[in-house]
Design an enzyme around this catalytic site. Structure first.
Site: not given
Lengths: 280, 117
Positions: A12, A59, A193, A240
């Site tokens: 995303h 976030h 990431h 995530e």
């Protein structure tokens, strides 16, 4: 009774929002990412869901550190997107399915999961971009939604094992809903990431591909990792992956892979896409 | 007083835990306020007053002044909120990745491309 048709998972990354807004899908940088989606669209046209339960992490749009829920479930008639601070275009509102939300809430609480319930909830790019990737056509959105938010911001995070079990409880909740609704479950974020620290830019292709393989039929293998294992192996934000585990947990039957795509990099991130069918 | 920083044994990788969340609360709260365009403008009009309004510590104010991500993290900043601060200056996560790793943005992008091999 409600029927769980299957699960979809995708990364995303905020930059996807710009690529969609500026129609960069066919640019060389973007094509290897977007080429994965037509197969997902085709599957969605075939199974025709009414509702998407979307598992993501906020976030810093709806939740701040003043109150940080480990799990939160939306129970609103409408969810809006808003300015997140760095200029990706906002997307139109989403229609909720509050009766299903409350059924899920009642059912998971009876199973000793205690989420925060939200009658107002702004949904950020972790929610909106996957929706736009899976339903790129004109508004209004063709499905109603139930947002499920998982804390991946502030440690301690819920463990991968807990996330898989939470997903299983959500799956039992959906399957016991008396209305004839066709439901897909979406898990967003990842894959490997890291944005922060001197290890920023860390990507682990081997680990990602192993996860994309195991999550189809052996998600319990991934639930054995600790949160810190995931940080080490997938990067600080690669955690995530737990959103994918919640979504996978909700698939209650035997699960088959319809389609997958994996591409490095979009922005700082290794991207993954899975279409999983729940075969009863 | 904020809790003691813990070493989680993952080099180059900050873990945003309770100690960091306490230490960074004012800084992260300020960055969270940048969801609003009016607040971003107010910050840009008078940075020092805006930092003072949120009660930033001297280390946090200095890190903000320096636009230095590693200093901001050391002062308790969380990268999701810091991204909103970076966005004010048009910096994306590759720019801040390059800054933190001491690479040029071009080198950092190449490092990401190389990860595909």
């Amino acid at each position: 009774m409600a029927k769980i048709l299957g699960g979809l998972t995708t990364s995303h990354i905020p930059l996807i929002g710009k690529a969609i807004a500026q129609d960069l899908r066919n640019e060389p940088y973007w094509q290897p990412f977007f080429k994965g989606f037509p197969a997902a669209h085709e599957w969605l046209r075939k199974v025709k869901p009414d509702v998407a339960v979307v598992v993501y992490n906020d976030h810093g749009l709806n939740f701040f550190l003043d109150k940080m829920p480990t799990f939160a479930i939306g129970a609103a008639a409408e969810y809006r997107n808003a300015d997140e601070g760095w200029g990706i275009p906002t997307l139109p509102p989403f229609r909720g399915e509050p009766d299903l939300s409350w059924h899920i809430i009642e059912s998971v609480v009876a199973e000793e999961f205690d989420p925060v319930t939200c009658q107002e909830m702004l949904v950020d790019h972790g929610f909106t971009l996957p929706m736009k990737l899976f339903w790129p056509g004109d508004e209004p959105w063709p499905v109603r939604v139930v947002p499920v938010s998982v804390n991946t911001v502030q440690h301690p995070l819920p463990t991968p094992a807990r996330c898989l079990k939470f997903g299983q409880a959500i799956g039992r909740a959906i399957a016991s809903y008396p209305e004839d609704l066709r439901v897909v479950v979406i898990g967003t974020g990842g894959l490997s990431h890291q944005l922060d620290g001197t290890r920023a830019g860390f990507i682990n292709k081997e680990f990602d591909l192993m996860c994309m393989d195991k999550i189809v039929a052996e998600p319990q293998e991934l639930a054995r990792y600790s949160t810190l294992d995931l940080v080490r192996l997938a990067g600080a934000q690669g955690v995530e992956l737990v959103n994918w585990l919640v979504a996978r947990g909700a698939l209650t039957g035997s699960v088959g892979k319809v389609h997958s795509n994996y591409h490095i990099p979009i922005s700082n991130t290794a991207t993954g896409l899975l279409v999983l069918e729940n075969r009863g | 007083m904020p809790g003691k920083a813990r070493d989680y044994g993952i080099p180059g990788t900050p873990i945003f835990d309770g100690a960091q969340a306490q230490k960074g609360y004012a800084l992260n709260k300020m960055c969270y306020s940048f969801n609003s365009a009016a607040n971003r403008e107010e910050f840009q009009r008078d940075e020092e007053s805006y930092c003072a309004k949120y009660g930033l510590s001297p280390a946090q104010r200095s890190a903000i002044r320096n636009r230095n991500v590693l200093e901001l993290i050391a002062a308790g900043g969380n990268v999701y909120y810091l991204a909103k601060f970076a966005g004010i200056f048009g910096l994306n996560v590759q720019d801040i990745g390059a800054q933190q790793t001491g690479m040029s943005v071009e080198q950092f992008r190449q490092k990401l491309l190389d990860a595909a091999r």
